[in-house]
Design a protein around this motif. Structure first.
Motif, mmCIF file in Angstrom:
data_model
loop_
_atom_site.group_PDB
_atom_site.id
_atom_site.type_symbol
_atom_site.label_atom_id
_atom_site.label_comp_id
_atom_site.label_asym_id
_atom_site.label_seq_id
_atom_site.Cartn_x
_atom_site.Cartn_y
_atom_site.Cartn_z
ATOM 1 N N THR A 78 7.008 2.160 -11.089
ATOM 2 C CA THR A 78 6.034 1.077 -11.056
ATOM 3 C C THR A 78 4.879 1.299 -12.029
ATOM 4 O OG1 THR A 78 4.582 2.037 -9.371
ATOM 5 C CG2 THR A 78 6.503 0.815 -8.598
ATOM 6 N N TYR A 83 0.105 -7.144 -10.026
ATOM 7 C CA TYR A 83 -0.697 -6.620 -8.934
ATOM 8 C C TYR A 83 -1.963 -7.467 -8.816
ATOM 9 C CZ TYR A 83 2.316 -2.598 -9.793
ATOM 10 O OH TYR A 83 3.411 -1.802 -9.984
ATOM 11 N N ARG A 125 2.752 2.119 -5.876
ATOM 12 C CA ARG A 125 2.576 0.742 -5.408
ATOM 13 C C ARG A 125 3.716 -0.116 -5.950
ATOM 14 N NH1 ARG A 125 -2.986 -2.425 -5.756
ATOM 15 N NH2 ARG A 125 -1.514 -3.953 -4.953
ATOM 16 N N GLN A 179 5.496 -6.415 -14.183
ATOM 17 C CA GLN A 179 5.125 -6.196 -12.794
ATOM 18 C C GLN A 179 3.688 -6.651 -12.606
ATOM 19 O OE1 GLN A 179 5.957 -2.039 -12.132
ATOM 20 N NE2 GLN A 179 8.080 -2.443 -11.592
#
Length: 294
Positions: free
Chosen positions: A277, A7, A294, A5
């Motif tokens: 997450t 960000y 998030r 994941q």
């Protein structure tokens, strides 16, 4: 399993690379002093099925690394449990064989690309991929990296009488080989901040000189909390220590510090073991703190 994941924090990219999902952790083991009603009818709204069973008896945890790419440096924060490590007193992490390095490559990072490995603390599931087996020796996984961790923590756990059973064997195969290779940068976080953009904060409690690590980039903030918290229920119940917290009163103080720091700075909170997450924002309300994934 969603193993990667990504960000954005300012101009940096933060990527989660998952090693393990632990789907059947008894809540009364992880949190011996818990109030059973908190995970049932008083359950925080952010505790969904990915976090806990409906009756609150079983929790899910994740073991993962955070990869931070600043444009100048590639940084790994904590390295999981590792493959092929002998952990006879800790079957959960004994002789693992996971595709962690393949997942790292899928995230676009090869071991030789890494400039720094930042280690929050020297427990079994945070240092394992510090090293890999080469013949009869354990050698650093990341050959060009400086491994940054607390000198006080290193000195403390070098004394075997201070090592708790779950982390037995860790020092010999995952910590000392990095030091022997000349790749360790042992720091006093009160006086040394060796990586641009990052600040190391002493958050003793879970371990002897546990470090949380904050990041500032282009006006945005992040906090990599290590094991200040294990599960998102602790956002609502910061007084809950995990069974693995070695210094209970200090752990509670450090947890409150981390929650307040994240809320004050609107920092994205990158946890070490939260399922789902694993990242979120901490806000305050009339009841205390709330977690917004998030």
């Amino acid at each position: 399993m969603d193993t990667i994941q990504r960000y954005r924090i300012g101009s940096t990219t933060v990527t989660r690379v998952t090693e393990l999902i632990l789907p059947e952790v008894p809540s009364d083991f992880l949190f011996p002093a818990r109030d059973r009603t908190v995970l049932t009818h008083d359950r925080p709204r952010w505790i969904g099925a990915e976090n806990a069973s409906a009756d609150g008896q079983i929790l899910t945890l994740s073991v993962h690394s955070w990869i931070v790419q600043t444009g100048r440096h590639t940084i790994v924060i904590d390295t999981g449990a590792g493959n092929g490590k002998s952990r006879p007193l800790n079957p959960l992490f004994n002789q693992l064989d996971t595709p962690y390095l393949e997942r790292l490559a899928a995230a676009g990072v090869q071991p030789a690309d890494v400039d720094f490995v930042l280690v929050t603390h020297l427990h079994v599931d945070h240092v394992g991929w510090n090293t890999i087996r080469s013949g009869e020796r354990w050698v650093p996984t990341f050959p060009n990296a400086q491994y940054v961790f607390s000198e006080a923590e290193y000195r403390f756990y070098a004394d075997e009488q201070h090592v708790r059973t779950p982390s037995a064997g860790v020092f010999a195969d995952s910590v000392q080989p990095v030091v022997d290779a000349g790749q360790a940068l042992l720091i006093d976080a009160e006086h040394q901040q060796p990586v641009d953009g990052f600040t190391f904060h002493r958050t003793k409690g879970h371990s002897f000189d546990h470090l949380s690590i904050s990041l500032a980039s282009d006006g945005e903030h992040a906090l990599f909390s290590g094991d200040v918290m294990h599960h998102p229920v602790q956002v609502a119940k910061p007084e809950w220590n995990s069974v693995f917290c070695e210094f209970g009163d200090d752990a509670q103080r450090s947890r409150l510090w981390a929650l307040n720091h994240a809320a004050d700075h609107r920092a994205t909170f990158f946890s070490s073991h939260f399922p789902g997450t694993s990242a979120g924002v901490v806000e305050r309300d009339d009841t205390g703190f709330v977690w917004i994934p998030r």
